[in-house]
Design a protein around this motif. Structure first.
Motif, PDB file in Angstrom:
ATOM      1  N   ALA A 673      56.685  40.046  56.602  1.00 57.30           N
ATOM      2  CA  ALA A 673      56.442  40.688  55.310  1.00 57.30           C
ATOM      3  C   ALA A 673      55.889  42.085  55.599  1.00 57.30           C
ATOM      4  O   ALA A 673      54.701  42.239  55.874  1.00 57.30           O
ATOM      5  CB  ALA A 673      55.447  39.876  54.481  1.00 57.30           C
ATOM      6  N   PRO A 674      56.734  43.105  55.579  1.00 60.11           N
ATOM      7  CA  PRO A 674      56.327  44.420  56.068  1.00 60.11           C
ATOM      8  C   PRO A 674      55.195  45.070  55.293  1.00 60.11           C
ATOM      9  O   PRO A 674      54.437  45.858  55.862  1.00 60.11           O
ATOM     10  CB  PRO A 674      57.612  45.255  55.963  1.00 60.11           C
ATOM     11  N   PHE A 675      55.043  44.727  54.015  1.00 57.50           N
ATOM     12  CA  PHE A 675      54.006  45.365  53.219  1.00 57.50           C
ATOM     13  C   PHE A 675      52.730  44.532  53.147  1.00 57.50           C
ATOM     14  O   PHE A 675      51.739  44.971  52.555  1.00 57.50           O
ATOM     15  CB  PHE A 675      54.528  45.651  51.809  1.00 57.50           C
ATOM     16  N   LEU A 695      39.404  43.749  56.062  1.00 59.49           N
ATOM     17  CA  LEU A 695      40.423  44.629  56.600  1.00 59.49           C
ATOM     18  C   LEU A 695      41.143  45.377  55.485  1.00 59.49           C
ATOM     19  O   LEU A 695      41.145  44.953  54.323  1.00 59.49           O
ATOM     20  CB  LEU A 695      41.427  43.828  57.430  1.00 59.49           C
ATOM     21  N   GLU A 696      41.757  46.466  55.858  1.00 59.84           N
ATOM     22  CA  GLU A 696      42.429  47.337  54.891  1.00 59.84           C
ATOM     23  C   GLU A 696      43.846  46.845  54.630  1.00 59.84           C
ATOM     24  O   GLU A 696      44.620  46.663  55.560  1.00 59.84           O
ATOM     25  CB  GLU A 696      42.450  48.769  55.437  1.00 59.84           C
ATOM     26  N   LYS A 697      44.185  46.641  53.379  1.00 55.14           N
ATOM     27  CA  LYS A 697      45.550  46.255  53.011  1.00 55.14           C
ATOM     28  C   LYS A 697      46.359  47.511  52.716  1.00 55.14           C
ATOM     29  O   LYS A 697      45.810  48.576  52.452  1.00 55.14           O
ATOM     30  CB  LYS A 697      45.534  45.324  51.801  1.00 55.14           C
ATOM     31  N   MET A 698      47.682  47.372  52.773  1.00 51.43           N
ATOM     32  CA  MET A 698      48.532  48.515  52.491  1.00 51.43           C
ATOM     33  C   MET A 698      48.532  48.790  50.989  1.00 51.43           C
ATOM     34  O   MET A 698      48.777  47.893  50.183  1.00 51.43           O
ATOM     35  CB  MET A 698      49.955  48.269  52.980  1.00 51.43           C
ATOM     36  N   LYS A 699      48.265  50.037  50.628  1.00 48.51           N
ATOM     37  CA  LYS A 699      48.254  50.426  49.216  1.00 48.51           C
ATOM     38  C   LYS A 699      49.695  50.473  48.695  1.00 48.51           C
ATOM     39  O   LYS A 699      50.614  50.850  49.418  1.00 48.51           O
ATOM     40  CB  LYS A 699      47.591  51.787  49.063  1.00 48.51           C
ATOM     41  N   PRO A 700      49.893  50.094  47.437  1.00 49.22           N
ATOM     42  CA  PRO A 700      51.252  50.130  46.875  1.00 49.22           C
ATOM     43  C   PRO A 700      51.925  51.484  47.037  1.00 49.22           C
ATOM     44  O   PRO A 700      53.118  51.554  47.349  1.00 49.22           O
ATOM     45  CB  PRO A 700      51.027  49.780  45.404  1.00 49.22           C
ATOM     46  N   GLU A 701      51.185  52.562  46.873  1.00 53.09           N
ATOM     47  CA  GLU A 701      51.787  53.888  46.994  1.00 53.09           C
ATOM     48  C   GLU A 701      52.118  54.263  48.439  1.00 53.09           C
ATOM     49  O   GLU A 701      52.843  55.234  48.689  1.00 53.09           O
ATOM     50  CB  GLU A 701      50.859  54.951  46.384  1.00 53.09           C
ATOM     51  N   ALA A 702      51.581  53.498  49.401  1.00 52.30           N
ATOM     52  CA  ALA A 702      51.860  53.785  50.815  1.00 52.30           C
ATOM     53  C   ALA A 702      53.106  53.064  51.325  1.00 52.30           C
ATOM     54  O   ALA A 702      53.553  53.317  52.439  1.00 52.30           O
ATOM     55  CB  ALA A 702      50.651  53.400  51.664  1.00 52.30           C
ATOM     56  N   ARG A 703      53.659  52.171  50.517  1.00 52.79           N
ATOM     57  CA  ARG A 703      54.823  51.405  50.988  1.00 52.79           C
ATOM     58  C   ARG A 703      55.998  52.317  51.329  1.00 52.79           C
ATOM     59  O   ARG A 703      56.777  52.021  52.232  1.00 52.79           O
ATOM     60  CB  ARG A 703      55.232  50.380  49.931  1.00 52.79           C
ATOM     61  N   LYS A 704      56.109  53.424  50.617  1.00 53.54           N
ATOM     62  CA  LYS A 704      57.201  54.364  50.908  1.00 53.54           C
ATOM     63  C   LYS A 704      57.064  54.960  52.302  1.00 53.54           C
ATOM     64  O   LYS A 704      58.028  55.499  52.862  1.00 53.54           O
ATOM     65  CB  LYS A 704      57.214  55.486  49.874  1.00 53.54           C
ATOM     66  N   ASN A 705      55.878  54.874  52.888  1.00 51.55           N
ATOM     67  CA  ASN A 705      55.653  55.430  54.226  1.00 51.55           C
ATOM     68  C   ASN A 705      56.165  54.521  55.346  1.00 51.55           C
ATOM     69  O   ASN A 705      56.222  54.936  56.498  1.00 51.55           O
ATOM     70  CB  ASN A 705      54.168  55.706  54.440  1.00 51.55           C
ATOM     71  N   VAL A 706      56.506  53.276  55.009  1.00 47.72           N
ATOM     72  CA  VAL A 706      57.130  52.394  56.000  1.00 47.72           C
ATOM     73  C   VAL A 706      58.618  52.738  56.027  1.00 47.72           C
ATOM     74  O   VAL A 706      59.392  52.285  55.192  1.00 47.72           O
ATOM     75  CB  VAL A 706      56.914  50.910  55.657  1.00 47.72           C
ATOM     76  N   ILE A 707      59.014  53.567  56.996  1.00 42.22           N
ATOM     77  CA  ILE A 707      60.411  54.018  57.007  1.00 42.22           C
ATOM     78  C   ILE A 707      61.334  52.989  57.644  1.00 42.22           C
ATOM     79  O   ILE A 707      62.547  53.050  57.465  1.00 42.22           O
ATOM     80  CB  ILE A 707      60.558  55.379  57.712  1.00 42.22           C
ATOM     81  N   GLY A 708      60.759  52.032  58.398  1.00 46.11           N
ATOM     82  CA  GLY A 708      61.626  51.022  58.980  1.00 46.11           C
ATOM     83  C   GLY A 708      60.940  50.157  60.005  1.00 46.11           C
ATOM     84  O   GLY A 708      59.720  50.209  60.200  1.00 46.11           O
ATOM     85  N   LEU A 709      61.762  49.339  60.671  1.00 45.22           N
ATOM     86  CA  LEU A 709      61.298  48.355  61.642  1.00 45.22           C
ATOM     87  C   LEU A 709      62.014  48.571  62.969  1.00 45.22           C
ATOM     88  O   LEU A 709      63.145  49.057  63.012  1.00 45.22           O
ATOM     89  CB  LEU A 709      61.584  46.936  61.148  1.00 45.22           C
ATOM     90  N   GLU A 710      61.353  48.164  64.048  1.00 40.53           N
ATOM     91  CA  GLU A 710      61.996  48.238  65.365  1.00 40.53           C
ATOM     92  C   GLU A 710      61.661  46.998  66.181  1.00 40.53           C
ATOM     93  O   GLU A 710      60.522  46.536  66.206  1.00 40.53           O
ATOM     94  CB  GLU A 710      61.545  49.487  66.131  1.00 40.53           C
ATOM     95  N   SER A 711      62.665  46.477  66.865  1.00 39.12           N
ATOM     96  CA  SER A 711      62.465  45.403  67.839  1.00 39.12           C
ATOM     97  C   SER A 711      62.320  46.037  69.214  1.00 39.12           C
ATOM     98  O   SER A 711      62.829  47.132  69.469  1.00 39.12           O
ATOM     99  CB  SER A 711      63.645  44.439  67.813  1.00 39.12           C
ATOM    100  N   GLN A 712      61.626  45.338  70.100  1.00 38.55           N
ATOM    101  CA  GLN A 712      61.308  45.899  71.410  1.00 38.55           C
ATOM    102  C   GLN A 712      61.759  44.954  72.518  1.00 38.55           C
ATOM    103  O   GLN A 712      61.492  43.757  72.446  1.00 38.55           O
ATOM    104  CB  GLN A 712      59.791  46.079  71.541  1.00 38.55           C
ATOM    105  N   LEU A 713      62.409  45.513  73.534  1.00 38.23           N
ATOM    106  CA  LEU A 713      62.675  44.726  74.740  1.00 38.23           C
ATOM    107  C   LEU A 713      62.172  45.509  75.942  1.00 38.23           C
ATOM    108  O   LEU A 713      62.823  46.419  76.437  1.00 38.23           O
ATOM    109  CB  LEU A 713      64.163  44.414  74.904  1.00 38.23           C
TER     110      LEU A 713
END
Length: 865
Positions: A673-675, A695-713
């Motif tokens: 759940a990214p947000f 702990l700090e939760k992500m603010k609704p207005e900050a969700r636009k700042n999640v530009i994407g996801l990355e997997s790592q190997l």
């Protein structure tokens, strides 16, 4: 049929049961075995292990004529309570050696055991020492011979004290019974209940009837879509053995039409598409060429798996309408080819796989402590020195890369993965190949830490030019303060892997590399506009005893402390890269400052400056991603608990991989759940419940700042193509679902019990889809990928065998005579009376199988596998 990519092949590599090319007289004289004794020691999270040396030769080992070198996952060595005849010591990185103590002797025919201890418990066979070789010395102490150990084995880890990380490890043992219990929450679904496309489209509407597609349906393409049309034709030929004609312009009859036009789905236009399969043909309309390409991938996903396994001249496709667009514009996979090298061909195969599952970025990690993998004009040492690993008598000081991750004492030895690089032509080919598949390759140069390969290469260059009397040129790209006496230890055990940020030559080197990579992009017909600057894991203690750093601090009193020099370096580097019109990506540390207490805090200095931090740390600094997004940074989430493919699927000692951040299976990749990341990560890597209060939760207005996801190997334990694919599949499919598919219903359910019930319903569909559709197709796609199949769960109750599987739809076959199950063995369908040694495997429709699960039908309960 390949069985778990031939189990022997994996562990032959892991345990280096290699054939030395020296004469028979030189090899096999000293047999070496290794055994983990226990992880339950007086030292918290410590371990004890034992080497046994057996002399099968004719010459005695003395206290002066030998040393044994090897690689092992970096762990601090601590003294044992009792004195030993030899000492194990850490050299650098994962390079260790054993040296005899005074009075040591090992006569022909004798054997001796050497106990050693360390911190950070060991629970995997992939943790065992590897790449062992002896160095023999003459009477003057000079190296006389280097001999790889041909007769080496690591003993299996079968006891609780070998499979758990001490008393603090709260995770249950990985047994057949535990798997059976876990799998009870899953159930078999019918074909009509499966997910039709992975990753899930926004909307799919099924019609009644089917379309029989054959070569009588030409592929028509609009302006700028020739590449997409040709790729589709190639893929259709693979499943029909026939050629589908391709032509530009409007359709003149029935056919497959590729075109662009106004498309917006869920308010997203970029990469959006509509796919319509009707009785008259197929139309794919994309908002852009990428949208058309993803529509093509969805069309190929709708081809029945049976058609991939048994190609025929025509395909039966369901009549459907698909409307789709990605949830995140940035969907990426990171590949480390520096710790262990991968060939160009393997990289191209991976790019094909990423494209099929709609991943559109590829972070290509070609520089690290253990290897520099990219040819750079004007800096030949980067590949002559930095791209190969070999034994060096000069130890850490020599301008050479020492062995790592089992690469052995010889550079470019066949079957090893420590040496290798991509020529300019190779890199340009990779760029073009990825671009044709709408994947953007992001290069990385990780500074100031993780830079040992660059440092050693430039030291070799320095020495060469100084010998030629060219002092100015020698210093042009030098990366170290030669008088630096700082003492530090990096996360990977390095003592010399950080560049000196006070030298102008350090920045000059960085600019040189960026400019040469920019030229390669231009040769590929591309513009380099995004660069990854690394910036992670700079150890405490760096620059503290560097005269050049001390002068910098004197000249810049605002910096105050050596630990702030990393932010100083990034700020200075950023100004130079901004002049090249580059967006700068980096690990989370590039956007952080350290408080006097050592706590990471968002650094407001780089907000709004096209700086994108990648957030991996959601287990030691739980809300870091939220805090950086709230601070205004555009972020890429690559959470270790969900997206690190190199972390092992589970704590089975035979399951390869790391586990410092926990265990990551396909469900973890799918469950994100990214947000609100607190909704899906509940425990530490040791199984202790996490506490999120305060702990700090992500603010609704900050969700636009999640530009994407990355997997790592990351590739510390990854040797060769088959291991790369095994680690990545099927995890990549779960990740693709998290990155592309629309928000899942469970992501917004606050009540944990209700959320997990919804989550389990969705996961059951996905797990069935993996078993019945996706995995068998991967067996033949692009000549077949190597993917992991789960072991069956099983229990014996009153002589009755009960078995189940993690991905319903896989078949389970078993034997009771001790033999290995095959595709012809007895099929398990319901509880059955058994006796004897029961062995089980899971099989898919392509004939691929898992490893073996074993139970004793004559015992009261099941045994460990």
């Amino acid at each position: 049929m390949r069985n778990f990519f031939c189990l022997t092949a994996l562990f032959a590599v892991v345990f280096l049961l290699n054939s030395c090319k020296s004469s028979e007289k030189e090899t096999g004289q000293i047999a070496v075995s290794w055994q983990l004794v226990t992880n339950f020691t007086e030292v918290e999270n410590g371990f004890e292990a034992r080497f046994t040396l057996a002399n099968h030769g004719n010459t005695a080992l003395t206290d002066k004529n030998w040393a044994l070198f090897f690689n092992m996952s970096p762990r601090p060595i601590i003294p044992t309570k009792t004195s030993q005849s030899a000492t194990v010591q850490h050299i650098n990185g994962d390079w260790y050696k054993m040296t005899p103590n005074a009075g040591f002797t090992l006569a022909p025919g004798d054997s001796t055991a050497i106990l050693y201890a360390g911190t950070e418990a060991v629970i995997k066979l992939t943790d065992a020492p590897l790449g062992l070789y002896f160095v023999f010395y003459d009477k003057d102490g000079k190296e006389e011979n280097v001999v790889e150990v041909a007769n080496y084995r690591a003993l299996p880890l079968t006891k609780k004290e070998q499979q758990l990380r001490g008393k603090a490890d709260l995770l249950p043992l990985y047994t057949a019974a535990k798997r059976y219990e876990d799998n009870l929450a899953l159930s078999l679904l019918g074909a009509n209940q499966l997910q039709k496309i992975v990753p899930s489209p926004v909307k799919i509407t099924s019609g009644s009837g089917t379309l029989n597609l054959d070569k009588s349906f030409p592929i028509y393409y609009g302006n700028g879509l020739e590449t997409e049309a040709k790729l589709l034709s190639q893929k259709l030929k693979a499943v029909t053995n026939t050629d589908f004609p391709v032509q530009g312009g409007a359709a003149s009859g029935k056919g497959i039409v590729l075109k662009t036009g106004p498309v917006s789905v869920n308010g997203v236009a970029k990469e959006a598409y509509k796919l319509d399969i009707n009785p008259n043909g197929i139309t794919i309309t994309g908002s852009d060429a990428a949208g058309v390409f993803y529509g093509v991938q969805s069309l190929l996903a709708l081809v029945p798996t049976e058609s991939y396994l048994k190609p025929s001249a025509s395909l039966t496709l369901p009549l459907v309408q698909v409307e789709d667009a990605p949830r995140f514009a940035f969907r990426s996979m990171h590949l480390d080819v520096s710790r262990n090298f991968q060939t160009k061909e393997t990289v191209l195969r991976l790019i094909d796989l990423l494209a099929f599952y709609k991943i559109n970025h590829f972070l290509f990690y070609t520089t690290e402590d253990e290897g520099w993998r990219l040819e750079i004009d004007g800096l030949p040492e980067l590949t002559k020195v930095g791209a190969q690993r070999e034994h060096t008598a000069g130890g850490m000081a020599a301008p050479v890369l020492h062995p790592a991750y089992g690469s052995g004492p010889k550079a470019y030895e066949e079957g090893k993965h420590g040496s290798g690089f991509y020529t300019k032509a190779d890199f340009i080919e990779i760029l073009k190949y990825a671009t044709e598949r709408h994947i953007k390759v992001i290069p990385e140069l990780n500074f100031p830490g993780h830079a040992r390969a660059a440092i050693k290469s430039m030291e070799a260059r320095y020495e060469r030019l100084m010998k030629e009397g060219k002092e100015k040129e020698a210093n042009e790209y030098r990366l170290v303060d030669p008088n630096d006496k700082s003492v530090y230890l990096s996360a990977q055990g390095y003592k010399d892997n950080v560049v000196n940020v006070a030298r102008e030559s350090t920045y000059h080197f960085y600019e040189k590399v960026v400019d040469e990579i920019t030229k390669m992009y231009a040769e590929a017909g591309l513009k380099l506009d995004t660069f990854h600057a690394g910036g992670d894991e700079v150890a405490e203690g760096v620059w503290t005893k560097s005269p050049e750093a001390a002068q910098l601090l004197k000249d810049n009193p605002a910096v105050k402390d050596p630990k702030n020099l990393q932010s100083y370096f990034f700020g200075k580097l950023l100004k130079r890269l901004e002049k090249r019109n580059l967006s700068i990506h980096g690990w989370e540390e590039v956007a952080l400052n350290k408080s006097p207490e050592g706590k990471y805090l968002p650094n407001p200095e780089f907000v709004g400056k096209k700086v994108v931090p990648y957030i991996w740390n959601n287990i030691y600094d739980l809300d870091l991603g939220n805090r950086l997004a709230n601070a205004g940074y555009p972020v890429v989430l690559c959470n270790v608990t969900n997206f690190y493919f190199d972390l092992a699927y589970n704590n089975d000692p035979q399951e390869p991989g790391l586990y410092w951040g926990g265990f990551v299976d396909t469900r973890a990749n799918w469950t994100f759940a990214p947000f609100d990341m607190f909704k899906t990560t509940y425990r530490t890597s040791m199984g202790k419940p996490l506490v999120f209060s305060g702990l700090e939760k992500m603010k609704p207005e900050a969700r636009k700042n999640v530009i994407g996801l990355e997997s790592q190997l990351w590739s510390e334990t990854v040797k060769g193509r088959e291991m790369l694919e095994y680690y990545s599949l099927p995890k990549l499919l779960g990740f693709a679902e998290s990155a592309w598919a629309a928000e899942r219903p469970w992501e917004t359910i606050e009540n944990r019990e209700a959320r997990e019930k919804s989550m389990q319903t969705g996961w059951n569909v996905f797990a069935n889809t993996l078993a019945q559709k996706e995995l068998p197709r991967l067996a033949v796609l692009n000549n077949g990928y190597n993917y992991r199949l789960p072991l069956p769960g099983a229990v014996l109750q009153n002589g009755e065998l009960k078995a189940n599987i993690e991905y319903p739809g896989l078949s389970i076959r078993y034997t009771t005579d001790g033999s290995e199950p095959t595709a012809q063995s007895t099929l398990y369908t319901a509880p059955v009376k058994v006796s004897g040694k029961v062995k089980l495997k899971s099989f898919d429709a392509a004939g691929r199988s898992s490893r073996t699960a074993a139970l004793d039908g004559n015992a009261a309960g099941s045994t460990l596998d």
